[in-house]
Scaffold this active site. Structure first.
Site, PDB file in Angstrom:
ATOM      1  N   LYS A  62     -39.737 -23.698  88.728  1.00  0.00           N
ATOM      2  CA  LYS A  62     -39.524 -24.517  87.528  1.00  0.00           C
ATOM      3  C   LYS A  62     -39.267 -25.990  87.880  1.00  0.00           C
ATOM      4  O   LYS A  62     -39.647 -26.895  87.145  1.00  0.00           O
ATOM      5  CB  LYS A  62     -38.337 -23.966  86.726  1.00  0.00           C
ATOM      6  CG  LYS A  62     -38.590 -22.585  86.127  1.00  0.00           C
ATOM      7  CD  LYS A  62     -37.295 -21.962  85.612  1.00  0.00           C
ATOM      8  CE  LYS A  62     -37.558 -20.601  84.977  1.00  0.00           C
ATOM      9  NZ  LYS A  62     -36.306 -19.906  84.604  1.00  0.00           N
ATOM     10  N   TYR A 113     -47.435 -19.658  83.660  1.00  0.00           N
ATOM     11  CA  TYR A 113     -46.010 -19.552  83.988  1.00  0.00           C
ATOM     12  C   TYR A 113     -45.751 -18.334  84.888  1.00  0.00           C
ATOM     13  O   TYR A 113     -45.053 -18.431  85.907  1.00  0.00           O
ATOM     14  CB  TYR A 113     -45.180 -19.473  82.691  1.00  0.00           C
ATOM     15  CG  TYR A 113     -43.732 -19.150  82.955  1.00  0.00           C
ATOM     16  CD1 TYR A 113     -42.884 -20.091  83.543  1.00  0.00           C
ATOM     17  CD2 TYR A 113     -43.220 -17.890  82.648  1.00  0.00           C
ATOM     18  CE1 TYR A 113     -41.564 -19.780  83.812  1.00  0.00           C
ATOM     19  CE2 TYR A 113     -41.896 -17.573  82.907  1.00  0.00           C
ATOM     20  CZ  TYR A 113     -41.077 -18.518  83.494  1.00  0.00           C
ATOM     21  OH  TYR A 113     -39.766 -18.211  83.776  1.00  0.00           O
ATOM     22  N   TYR A 147     -28.426 -21.238  87.038  1.00  0.00           N
ATOM     23  CA  TYR A 147     -28.153 -20.348  85.900  1.00  0.00           C
ATOM     24  C   TYR A 147     -26.821 -20.750  85.255  1.00  0.00           C
ATOM     25  O   TYR A 147     -26.444 -21.930  85.292  1.00  0.00           O
ATOM     26  CB  TYR A 147     -28.164 -18.876  86.340  1.00  0.00           C
ATOM     27  CG  TYR A 147     -29.491 -18.453  86.952  1.00  0.00           C
ATOM     28  CD1 TYR A 147     -30.677 -18.550  86.225  1.00  0.00           C
ATOM     29  CD2 TYR A 147     -29.564 -17.969  88.244  1.00  0.00           C
ATOM     30  CE1 TYR A 147     -31.884 -18.163  86.770  1.00  0.00           C
ATOM     31  CE2 TYR A 147     -30.775 -17.567  88.794  1.00  0.00           C
ATOM     32  CZ  TYR A 147     -31.928 -17.674  88.053  1.00  0.00           C
ATOM     33  OH  TYR A 147     -33.119 -17.304  88.592  1.00  0.00           O
ATOM     34  N   VAL A 158     -34.695 -15.306  90.865  1.00  0.00           N
ATOM     35  CA  VAL A 158     -34.265 -13.909  90.888  1.00  0.00           C
ATOM     36  C   VAL A 158     -34.812 -13.104  92.064  1.00  0.00           C
ATOM     37  O   VAL A 158     -34.381 -11.979  92.286  1.00  0.00           O
ATOM     38  CB  VAL A 158     -34.598 -13.162  89.576  1.00  0.00           C
ATOM     39  CG1 VAL A 158     -33.750 -13.673  88.428  1.00  0.00           C
ATOM     40  CG2 VAL A 158     -36.069 -13.240  89.258  1.00  0.00           C
TER      41      VAL A 158
HETATM   42  N1  GLU Z   1     -40.399 -15.057  86.258  1.00  0.00           N
HETATM   43  C1  GLU Z   1     -39.030 -14.856  85.946  1.00  0.00           C
HETATM   44  C2  GLU Z   1     -38.808 -14.841  84.440  1.00  0.00           C
HETATM   45  O1  GLU Z   1     -39.413 -15.594  83.748  1.00  0.00           O
HETATM   46  C3  GLU Z   1     -38.239 -15.929  86.584  1.00  0.00           C
HETATM   47  C4  GLU Z   1     -36.830 -15.607  86.487  1.00  0.00           C
HETATM   48  C5  GLU Z   1     -35.948 -16.318  87.450  1.00  0.00           C
HETATM   49  O2  GLU Z   1     -36.212 -16.397  88.666  1.00  0.00           O
HETATM   50  O3  GLU Z   1     -34.932 -16.809  86.950  1.00  0.00           O
HETATM   51  O4  GLU Z   1     -38.028 -14.084  83.948  1.00  0.00           O
END
Ligand code: GLU
Length: 331
Positions: free
Chosen positions: A79, A201, A253, A271
């Site tokens: 991201k 995405y 987070y 994650v």
């Molecule tokens: N591809 C995961 C989602 O969109 C990424 C989550 C993450 O690493 O926070 O849920």
């Protein structure tokens, strides 16, 4: 070499970094708390014992220990880099009309938009990340994907690939992300090609990297957007401050505030168990360990970064550093 537990044989003169990271590796190797992510079915298959630490300085020095060549999907750490590409494509002012920069204090996959503006809160939560990826330019899905992959190549210094199993797994089960995209479409916050943007995405999240790659990416951000190994400009230096500011306030987070307070450097976790941290003008740090806490952060990763920050005096607002700012560096 994928399972080597040895420090890489890079000649080092008088730097405490190899000793520090080897000590931290040994100290936390036995820590088996946490669980691997399982809401994307393919991610649940990972070996929970994997663990690596890598530091790349802005001078291109590399220090690494553990399974630093083990590939995993980058997940949410992507991201940060999609944010940079969207800023290059549209500029800061337009970007801010579509995605905010406000921390949420909520889980990364919360289905919430700002009441007034209807913008997603920031590019590090899923809603904001999907809106950010929606902004990436290209005449069709292939060109958009190729631009994304080329962007990762500049940061990492070699071609990257999408893990098709993880991509397909998330695409098939990502109903919550699909719901967010529809909600944003309802408010006119994203363009109507949402299936294409969701695919992009999910593909960006499934890009394969190793811990070494993450540290080079972090070092590139520490080095004004210039990859310290290849010297290629990976992102327009004007946008590095945007990327780092949002990482600092929203990257970990709903632990971001505590992280900023304790560790004090911009970072992003994902994650799959990666953490990427940037010490501006000094170094990039990466830790990989798939065992996560309840918020989705790597447990060993957080501990290693907390201790590195404390022992090397990396907190951005540290005034009284016993080591002296930057004293870890070679003469
Ligand atoms: N591809 C995961 C989602 O969109 C990424 C989550 C993450 O690493 O926070 O849920």
């Amino acid at each position: 070499m994928a399972n080597s537990n040895q420090l890489s044989k890079i000649p080092v003169i008088a730097s405490p970094l190899p000793t520090f990271i080897e000590e931290l590796y040994t100290k936390y190797q036995g820590l088996k708390e946490g669980t691997v992510a399982n809401y994307i079915p393919e991610l649940a298959k990972v070996n929970p014992n994997l663990f690596s630490i890598c530091i790349v300085t802005v001078n291109g020095e590399v220090y690494e220990v553990g399974n630093y060549q083990q590939l995993f999907t980058i997940q949410s750490i992507s991201k940060v880099f999609a944010h940079g590409l969207a800023l290059e494509d549209h500029g800061r002012d337009y970007f801010l009309t579509r995605v905010g920069v406000e921390p949420t204090g909520e889980a990364f996959n919360a289905i919430i938009l700002d009441e007034q503006s209807k913008r997603p809160y920031n590019p590090m939560v899923n809603a904001g990340a999907i809106a950010t990826t929606n902004l990436i330019k290209g005449v069709d899905a292939t060109e958009r994907l190729n631009r994304m992959l080329d962007m990762f190549r500049r940061y990492i210094g070699h071609d990257v690939f999408v893990d098709i199993s993880v991509f397909t797994s998330e695409r098939t089960t990502g109903h919550r992300n699909r719901a967010m995209a529809h909600l944003m479409l309802n408010f006119g916050m994203i363009d109507p090609n949402i299936e294409e943007s969701l695919d992009l995405y999910f593909q960006q999240c499934a890009v394969m990297v190793n811990c070494h790659d993450l540290a080079v990416m972090a070092a590139t951000l520490a080095n004004k957007g210039i990859n310290p190994i290849t010297q290629e400009q990976a992102v327009d230096s004007r946008y590095v401050r945007d990327m780092l500011s949002v990482m600092y306030t929203c990257g970990m987070y709903n632990f971001a505030g505590e992280w900023a307070y304790k560790v004090g450097i911009p970072a992003k976790s994902g994650v799959s168990g990666g953490i990427l941290a940037v010490v501006p003008n000094q170094m990039g740090i990466a830790v990989f360990s798939p065992l996560l806490d309840a918020r989705g952060n790597s447990i060993r990763g957080v501990k290693v970064c907390e201790e590195l920050s404390q022992r090397l005096g990396l907190h951005l607002f540290e005034c009284d550093n016993p080591l002296g700012k930057g004293e870890w560096q070679r003469e």
